[in-house]
Scaffold this motif. Structure first.
Motif, PDB file in Angstrom:
ATOM      1  N   MET A   4      -3.861  11.503  -9.802  1.00 44.86           N
ATOM      2  CA  MET A   4      -2.858  11.456  -8.724  1.00 44.86           C
ATOM      3  C   MET A   4      -3.212  12.448  -7.614  1.00 44.86           C
ATOM      4  N   PRO A  30       0.828  -1.206   0.000  1.00 43.58           N
ATOM      5  CA  PRO A  30       0.000   0.000   0.000  1.00 43.58           C
ATOM      6  C   PRO A  30       0.865   1.260   0.000  1.00 43.58           C
ATOM      7  N   HIS A  65      12.181  10.425   6.498  1.00 46.02           N
ATOM      8  CA  HIS A  65      10.980  10.612   7.329  1.00 46.02           C
ATOM      9  C   HIS A  65      11.395  11.472   8.504  1.00 46.02           C
ATOM     10  N   GLU A  79      -0.187   3.278  10.809  1.00 42.62           N
ATOM     11  CA  GLU A  79       1.256   3.462  10.595  1.00 42.62           C
ATOM     12  C   GLU A  79       1.521   4.079   9.203  1.00 42.62           C
ATOM     13  N   ARG A  97      -5.867   7.571  -0.806  1.00 43.86           N
ATOM     14  CA  ARG A  97      -4.965   6.573  -1.396  1.00 43.86           C
ATOM     15  C   ARG A  97      -5.015   5.272  -0.602  1.00 43.86           C
ATOM     16  N   ASP A 126      -6.381   8.824  -6.584  1.00 43.27           N
ATOM     17  CA  ASP A 126      -6.925   7.673  -7.319  1.00 43.27           C
ATOM     18  C   ASP A 126      -5.851   7.036  -8.186  1.00 43.27           C
ATOM     19  N   THR A 183       6.404   3.346 -11.296  1.00 46.76           N
ATOM     20  CA  THR A 183       5.399   4.044 -12.127  1.00 46.76           C
ATOM     21  C   THR A 183       5.024   5.388 -11.489  1.00 46.76           C
TER      22      THR A 183
HETATM   23  P1  AP5 Z   1       3.592   6.067  -6.013  1.00 44.09           P
HETATM   24  O1  AP5 Z   1       4.636   7.114  -6.026  1.00 44.09           O
HETATM   25  O2  AP5 Z   1       3.965   4.694  -6.393  1.00 44.09           O
HETATM   26  O3  AP5 Z   1       2.931   6.113  -4.581  1.00 44.09           O
HETATM   27  P2  AP5 Z   1       2.501   4.973  -3.543  1.00 44.09           P
HETATM   28  O4  AP5 Z   1       2.232   3.613  -4.003  1.00 44.09           O
HETATM   29  O5  AP5 Z   1       1.393   5.631  -2.857  1.00 44.09           O
HETATM   30  O6  AP5 Z   1       3.755   4.690  -2.773  1.00 44.09           O
HETATM   31  P3  AP5 Z   1       4.578   5.722  -2.021  1.00 44.09           P
HETATM   32  O7  AP5 Z   1       5.652   6.242  -2.929  1.00 44.09           O
HETATM   33  O8  AP5 Z   1       3.668   6.738  -1.403  1.00 44.09           O
HETATM   34  O9  AP5 Z   1       5.151   4.879  -0.810  1.00 44.09           O
HETATM   35  P4  AP5 Z   1       6.299   3.789  -0.703  1.00 44.09           P
HETATM   36  O10 AP5 Z   1       5.687   2.459  -0.473  1.00 44.09           O
HETATM   37  O11 AP5 Z   1       7.283   3.920  -1.820  1.00 44.09           O
HETATM   38  O12 AP5 Z   1       6.949   4.254   0.665  1.00 44.09           O
HETATM   39  P5  AP5 Z   1       8.336   5.012   0.958  1.00 44.09           P
HETATM   40  O13 AP5 Z   1       9.480   4.090   0.773  1.00 44.09           O
HETATM   41  O14 AP5 Z   1       8.390   6.332   0.275  1.00 44.09           O
HETATM   42  O15 AP5 Z   1       2.359   6.507  -6.917  1.00 44.09           O
HETATM   43  C1  AP5 Z   1       1.862   7.829  -6.917  1.00 44.09           C
HETATM   44  C2  AP5 Z   1       0.577   7.902  -7.712  1.00 44.09           C
HETATM   45  O16 AP5 Z   1       0.830   7.519  -9.072  1.00 44.09           O
HETATM   46  C3  AP5 Z   1      -0.535   6.960  -7.240  1.00 44.09           C
HETATM   47  O17 AP5 Z   1      -1.311   7.544  -6.198  1.00 44.09           O
HETATM   48  C4  AP5 Z   1      -1.344   6.775  -8.525  1.00 44.09           C
HETATM   49  O18 AP5 Z   1      -2.193   7.889  -8.754  1.00 44.09           O
HETATM   50  C5  AP5 Z   1      -0.272   6.766  -9.599  1.00 44.09           C
HETATM   51  N1  AP5 Z   1       0.214   5.410  -9.910  1.00 44.09           N
HETATM   52  C6  AP5 Z   1       1.453   4.908  -9.674  1.00 44.09           C
HETATM   53  N2  AP5 Z   1       1.528   3.627 -10.094  1.00 44.09           N
HETATM   54  C7  AP5 Z   1       0.308   3.326 -10.613  1.00 44.09           C
HETATM   55  C8  AP5 Z   1      -0.234   2.131 -11.184  1.00 44.09           C
HETATM   56  N3  AP5 Z   1       0.493   1.005 -11.330  1.00 44.09           N
HETATM   57  N4  AP5 Z   1      -1.533   2.165 -11.597  1.00 44.09           N
HETATM   58  C9  AP5 Z   1      -2.276   3.287 -11.512  1.00 44.09           C
HETATM   59  N5  AP5 Z   1      -1.820   4.442 -10.950  1.00 44.09           N
HETATM   60  C10 AP5 Z   1      -0.531   4.451 -10.508  1.00 44.09           C
HETATM   61  O19 AP5 Z   1       8.164   5.236   2.553  1.00 44.09           O
HETATM   62  C11 AP5 Z   1       7.163   6.106   3.053  1.00 44.09           C
HETATM   63  C12 AP5 Z   1       7.707   6.837   4.326  1.00 44.09           C
HETATM   64  O20 AP5 Z   1       7.868   5.858   5.369  1.00 44.09           O
HETATM   65  C13 AP5 Z   1       9.090   7.485   4.128  1.00 44.09           C
HETATM   66  O21 AP5 Z   1       9.115   8.687   4.838  1.00 44.09           O
HETATM   67  C14 AP5 Z   1      10.081   6.469   4.730  1.00 44.09           C
HETATM   68  O22 AP5 Z   1      11.229   7.127   5.265  1.00 44.09           O
HETATM   69  C15 AP5 Z   1       9.246   5.822   5.824  1.00 44.09           C
HETATM   70  N6  AP5 Z   1       9.557   4.405   6.031  1.00 44.09           N
HETATM   71  C16 AP5 Z   1       9.790   3.464   5.067  1.00 44.09           C
HETATM   72  N7  AP5 Z   1      10.021   2.250   5.632  1.00 44.09           N
HETATM   73  C17 AP5 Z   1       9.890   2.433   6.980  1.00 44.09           C
HETATM   74  C18 AP5 Z   1       9.997   1.542   8.115  1.00 44.09           C
HETATM   75  N8  AP5 Z   1      10.280   0.224   7.971  1.00 44.09           N
HETATM   76  N9  AP5 Z   1       9.807   2.063   9.349  1.00 44.09           N
HETATM   77  C19 AP5 Z   1       9.515   3.378   9.507  1.00 44.09           C
HETATM   78  N10 AP5 Z   1       9.419   4.279   8.496  1.00 44.09           N
HETATM   79  C20 AP5 Z   1       9.595   3.793   7.232  1.00 44.09           C
END
Ligand code: AP5
Length: 217
Positions: free
Chosen positions: A60, A15, A143, A124, A176, A64, A38
């Protein structure tokens, strides 16, 4: 033996905020795969003001998914240029996307090798999204509490400016989380193929990363 063969295809599922981008950074360094997100591709199209970016932006901003026909076309175009192993982050997110990926890989005599699914509960995830900062220059992820940069607002790796994503604001982030959890049909697709590895993502970045790397060795 690691999975870094020339045609290796790994999928990272999870997610929003599960840590896909954070873990992709380590996997690409340790296993030697090209990271393709992506979300990053869409943000790049939006920043360049392309027709595709204009189409994607409204979805975005609302939190959605961008429609399958747009997303699949973009990703398959990228795949066609790819030489060597690939780590897909954020694709596929629907069963249709997974089937399109299967077909495209089959035409190249390849297939998805492994699917790493990171599970984290909603409360979380919301705190991770609202505290996330990214480097405008190199894309490094921070973060404010869990992984703070050494100097506020500045990237440890390249000194670039840190920023927060518009879709991390509370309303879009909640939407989201409601709409973008990997659907059961997608999880079931990969489970039935025996490719799914599920990892508890509510642990330290290093502990989660160790499990993911172990699943690829
Ligand atoms: P996208 O950029 O892929 O967003 P997402 O899936 O919502 O994923 P995120 O980038 O938000 O989170 P992540 O899992 O990478 O977490 P992160 O490592 O950054 O997509 C953006 C938009 O594009 C979508 O909303 C949609 O509209 C569109 N889209 C993209 N792909 C699509 C598809 N296939 N189909 C249709 N539409 C699409 O970590 C998050 C935070 O948590 C950071 O601050 C990090 O430091 C912290 N963190 C990470 N791991 C830990 C841990 N273990 N403990 C504590 N903190 C942690």
């Amino acid at each position: 033996m690691t999975m870094a063969r020339t045609n290796t295809v790994i999928v990272l599922l999870g997610p929003p905020g599960a840590g896909k981008g954070t873990q992709a950074d380590r996997i690409k360094r340790e296993i030697g795969l090209t990271h393709v997100s992506t979300g990053d591709m869409f943000r790049d199209e939006v920043a360049r003001g392309t027709e595709l970016g204009l189409k994607a932006k409204a979805y975005m901003d609302r939190g959605d998914l961008v429609p399958d026909e747009v997303t699949i076309g973009m990703l398959l175009g990228r795949l066609a240029q790819q030489q060597g192993g690939i780590l897909l982050d954020g694709f596929p997110r629907t069963l249709e996307q997974a089937k399109a990926l299967d077909r495209a890989l089959e035409e190249r005599g390849s297939a998805v090798d492994r699917v790493l699914a990171i599970a984290v509960p909603d409360d979380e995830l919301l705190s991770r999204l609202s505290g996330r900062w990214l480097c405008r220059n190199c894309g490094a992820v921070y973060h404010e509490k869990n992984q703070p940069p050494k100097q506020a607002g500045k990237c440890d790796a390249c000194g670039g400016e840190l920023y927060q994503r518009d879709d991390d604001k509370r309303e879009a982030a909640v939407r989201r989380l409601e709409r973008q959890r990997p659907p059961d049909a997608l999880i079931g697709h990969y489970r039935s193929q025996g490719k799914l590895v599920e990892v508890d993502g509510q642990r330290s970045v290093d502990a989660v990363g160790d499990d993911l790397i172990a699943a690829l060795r």
